[in-house]
Design a protein around this motif. Structure first.
Motif, short mmCIF file in Angstrom:
data_model
loop_
_atom_site.label_atom_id
_atom_site.label_comp_id
_atom_site.label_asym_id
_atom_site.label_seq_id
_atom_site.Cartn_x
_atom_site.Cartn_y
_atom_site.Cartn_z
N ILE A 41 10.36 14.16 2.79
CA ILE A 41 9.60 13.01 2.27
C ILE A 41 8.13 13.41 2.29
CG2 ILE A 41 9.07 10.57 2.55
CD1 ILE A 41 11.65 10.28 4.18
N ALA A 42 7.56 13.52 1.11
CA ALA A 42 6.19 14.04 1.01
C ALA A 42 5.21 12.93 0.65
CB ALA A 42 6.13 15.17 0.00
N ASP A 43 4.23 12.73 1.52
CA ASP A 43 3.09 11.87 1.22
C ASP A 43 2.24 12.63 0.22
OD1 ASP A 43 0.47 10.97 1.20
OD2 ASP A 43 0.17 11.22 3.36
N PHE A 78 -3.56 10.93 8.15
CA PHE A 78 -2.45 10.32 7.42
C PHE A 78 -1.12 10.91 7.85
CE2 PHE A 78 -6.18 9.10 5.13
CZ PHE A 78 -5.96 7.74 4.99
N SER A 79 -1.08 12.22 8.05
CA SER A 79 0.18 12.82 8.51
C SER A 79 0.51 12.30 9.92
CB SER A 79 0.09 14.33 8.47
OG SER A 79 -1.14 14.82 8.95
N GLU A 80 -0.49 12.08 10.75
CA GLU A 80 -0.21 11.52 12.08
C GLU A 80 0.41 10.12 11.97
OE1 GLU A 80 -3.79 11.51 14.41
OE2 GLU A 80 -3.79 13.70 14.63
N ARG A 81 -0.04 9.36 10.95
CA ARG A 81 0.47 8.01 10.78
C ARG A 81 1.99 8.00 10.57
NH1 ARG A 81 -2.33 4.24 6.34
NH2 ARG A 81 -3.94 4.20 7.94
N TRP A 82 2.49 9.00 9.84
CA TRP A 82 3.95 8.99 9.56
C TRP A 82 4.74 9.24 10.85
CZ3 TRP A 82 2.45 6.45 5.98
CH2 TRP A 82 1.60 6.88 4.97
N GLY A 83 4.15 10.03 11.75
CA GLY A 83 4.81 10.23 13.03
C GLY A 83 4.80 8.96 13.87
N GLU A 84 3.65 8.29 13.86
CA GLU A 84 3.53 7.03 14.60
C GLU A 84 4.53 6.01 14.06
OE1 GLU A 84 0.15 3.56 15.25
OE2 GLU A 84 -0.46 5.42 14.28
N MET A 85 4.62 5.96 12.72
CA MET A 85 5.55 5.02 12.07
C MET A 85 6.99 5.33 12.46
SD MET A 85 6.21 4.67 7.97
CE MET A 85 4.74 3.76 7.53
N SER A 101 0.84 -1.20 0.00
CA SER A 101 0.00 0.00 0.00
C SER A 101 0.87 1.25 0.00
CB SER A 101 -0.88 -0.01 1.24
OG SER A 101 -0.10 0.28 2.38
N GLY A 102 0.23 2.42 -0.03
CA GLY A 102 0.96 3.68 0.10
C GLY A 102 1.72 3.76 1.41
N THR A 103 1.18 3.15 2.44
CA THR A 103 1.88 3.12 3.74
C THR A 103 3.18 2.34 3.62
OG1 THR A 103 -0.19 3.32 4.96
CG2 THR A 103 1.67 2.39 6.15
N TYR A 160 17.08 15.57 10.37
CA TYR A 160 17.60 14.90 9.17
C TYR A 160 16.54 14.88 8.08
CZ TYR A 160 20.37 11.64 6.41
OH TYR A 160 21.13 11.08 5.42
N ALA A 161 15.28 14.71 8.50
CA ALA A 161 14.21 14.58 7.50
C ALA A 161 12.91 15.17 8.02
CB ALA A 161 14.00 13.10 7.15
N LEU A 162 12.08 15.58 7.08
CA LEU A 162 10.72 16.05 7.37
C LEU A 162 9.74 15.10 6.69
CD1 LEU A 162 8.45 18.11 8.12
CD2 LEU A 162 9.07 19.36 6.02
N CYS A 163 8.81 14.57 7.47
CA CYS A 163 7.72 13.76 6.91
C CYS A 163 6.47 14.63 6.88
CB CYS A 163 7.45 12.53 7.77
SG CYS A 163 8.79 11.34 7.74
N ILE A 164 5.91 14.79 5.72
CA ILE A 164 4.79 15.72 5.57
C ILE A 164 3.79 15.16 4.57
CG2 ILE A 164 5.93 17.07 3.75
CD1 ILE A 164 4.74 19.57 5.18
N THR A 165 2.55 15.58 4.72
CA THR A 165 1.49 15.15 3.82
C THR A 165 1.05 16.35 2.99
OG1 THR A 165 0.77 13.38 5.29
CG2 THR A 165 -0.86 14.23 3.74
N HIS A 166 1.01 16.18 1.68
CA HIS A 166 0.62 17.29 0.80
C HIS A 166 -0.90 17.44 0.82
CE1 HIS A 166 0.89 19.13 -3.54
NE2 HIS A 166 0.71 20.05 -2.64
#
Lengths: 383, 383
Positions: B169-171, B96-103, B69-71, B135-141
């Motif tokens: 890293i952009a979702d 979805f943006s919360e999921r990347w933090g949880e991950m 999946s996308g995840t 080092y990185a930013l996880c974000i949802t567009h």
């Protein structure tokens, strides 16, 4: 027999140990209007298919369907069952069993390796001794790279005798639905497989089946994976939910394909697939080839061609005839070739593959009496 | 308008933000005879589809196709780009943006969270400040749970100004192929999406697209994953190989679907999808609903229904009419409903969805002037 006209009229076949031929019914199930995985119908279908996967196992293990390959499913089983840093025994004698050791090392487990040369079978006592202080054993039942069927029953019995708490994670990618497999009686905790093998669906789904004891030991919130957290997956899938979007079209296809396999008792299925593979080996032997393993898996005939032929040459000849077989797996590409009647293939397809082999070997200039391979295959099938 | 005869004659539609309607051509591509992923044809197809994914992005990023999946794709991007234990900023304002933090937390990264309430948009300067030492930013567009389109351009500009080495890293799961997205110009390093969204294929594939700079920083043998090691995947996929068996049928389906999207310039595609979604929002507004977000994503209309209606009630009414929409995402299930013209849907489908909404709201007893929603949608489309 391999002139251009003949070849162009031949039906193209997948005669490799996966991906395999898929039935028209299953292909049509793929092509139905797109469904939504959260609909009540799709959720009910997921629960139904999970039940069918358990029935194909023969024991009431809980099935989890992973959208991913068999490797993804194995990784999910490993990280969801084995705590970080725990000792893992990797019993290997070929490409796929080696992969589980590589995976476990990569993920930071303490790995003890028990190895045999490719083509040989594992020694139960040797594996068991290594498992004395281990948390888990990663093992491959049917080693698709060599054609060996390891004696999972004997290995599990020996290992559990020395370490009753051991968790055995068995790569049954090409044995599930093909070879005799009695995980509850044999005391094997976790079974891993994938869609493009016995279950004759397209690739893209992996399966993990957990014994009740294994399920009770699943790790909540494994630190080793998020997508492949199968504890969470199993909780969701029991209700027809998947935490992430699954390949729902493939699940519908799988449902269609499982119907066919479950139409006979498991013992009948296993005996029939063994006869089909025995027929392929007998055909090869009639042409001067021999099985690499003394304990051949019923999933794939891994054959050493007669000198001076190489495995790549045989596979290339079959490809030129429109038939997708495989050479050996690196670093033994040229030692063997691999043919298979896995998937949507019956005994008459096995007979046809014997005919294909005759034509291929004739084209390669191997001397043999025409009809010998077909006759040998037909005898092996039981005619 | 929702009597039994009428409903049973209706065409059933997926009007949710994925899985989406899939074209008959794409479904037929799924149903072609099973292919083997190691054949020369299938390898060439993988390379071709990777190229098409890059063309749909508009920049020469290297695409990796993940069976999952996308995840799964996002996890692959994270573990393949970010060293163990490094600091990761998670900017979130929805599910979805919360999921990347949880991950990221689960996988042992040091996570700094920058949060806004669901429905709101992220503040570029606030996100940038948090990224100074990361080092990185996880974000949802495009945040599919709230319908907000975050200003990725502004956020990336602000963050890179303070930390030029930052990896973003952009979702873009529901923005890729839908919303304006110029990753090279905006300085966004890694783009993640999935098959069941804009690309209108069945679910089961995730995509990750790497900028040349990001590719150069991929981690070899990441300790955080084996199946989702995208450094190895990318090396293989450049040659048409996948280390594991991919969902090859889905790749052929995707190929067929990408043809349609690439038949127009990206700007035309983006403008058209925006008009379609604007039409859904306009239809909702004509019925007394309002968009949750002040900066709506063109991928999904997330609408707060007029009092006393709840989101679950609207979604249930649409389901009773055979139309698969979605309520809100927990814990806001009942605050909003979500409808979408993503996938194999055109402007006339958007008009049809406006008609469906009128019938649903009429059945729910909402007072409005018949024709108002359809007229508003048609105006928004540009008539």
């Amino acid at each position: 027999m391999t002139d251009a006209v003949h070849v162009s009229l031949n039906r193209k076949r997948l005669i490799a140990p996966g991906p395999v031929e898929v039935s028209p019914e299953t292909l049509l199930a793929l092509a139905q209007p797109q469904m939504h995985h959260r609909s009540p119908e799709a959720r009910a279908k997921l629960v139904e298919v999970r039940g069918k996967l358990s029935r194909l196992l023969g024991d009431p293990y809980e099935a989890v369907i992973v959208t991913g390959s068999g490797t993804a499913a194995f990784e999910g089983a490993l990280v969801s069952m084995v705590p970080a840093g725990a000792r893992v025994v990797n019993a290997s004698a070929g490409k796929f069993s080696e992969r589980w050791g590589e995976m476990a090392e990569r993920l930071g487990y303490a790995v003890t390796k028990v190895e045999k040369p490719w083509g040989e079978v594992l020694d139960a006592q040797e594996v068991a001794e290594a498992c004395r202080d281990a948390y888990a054993l990663c093992i491959t039942h049917s080693e698709t790279s060599t054609g060996a069927l390891h004696d999972l029953e004997a290995i599990a019995a020996a290992a559990k005798a020395l370490n009753p708490e051991l968790i055995i994670i068995a790569d049954c990618v090409t044995s599930y639905g093909v070879a005799e497999l009695r995980p509850a009686a044999w005391n094997v905790d976790v079974i891993v497989s994938g869609s493009q093998k016995a279950t004759a669906a397209p690739p893209g789904l992996g399966y993990v089946l957990f014994s009740p004891q294994a399920e009770a030991r699943l790790i909540r919130n494994t630190p080793k994976g998020f997508y492949l957290d199968l504890e969470r997956e199993l909780r969701g899938q029991k209700e027809g939910n998947t935490p992430q979007t699954p390949a729902i079209n493939l699940i519908y296809a799988l449902d269609s394909s499982l119907e066919r396999l479950l139409s006979v008792p498991l013992e009948v299925l296993w005996a029939e697939k063994k006869r089909q593979n025995d027929a392929l080996i007998a055909a090869g032997e009639a042409l001067g080839a021999r099985a690499w393993s003394v304990r051949p898996s019923p999933a794939v005939a891994v054959l050493v061609p007669p000198e001076p032929l190489g495995g790549k040459q045989v596979a290339a000849q079959l490809a030129a005839m429109g038939q997708r077989a495989l050479p050996g797996q690196a670093p033994f590409e040229d030692k063997v070739f691999r043919i298979s009647a896995l998937g949507y293939a019956d005994r008459y397809d096995a007979l046809g593959i014997a005919g294909i082999l005759e034509d291929a070997f004739a084209a390669l200039g191997v001397p043999f009496e025409r009809g010998a391979a077909v006759a040998a295959a037909w005898r092996a099938i039981g005619a």
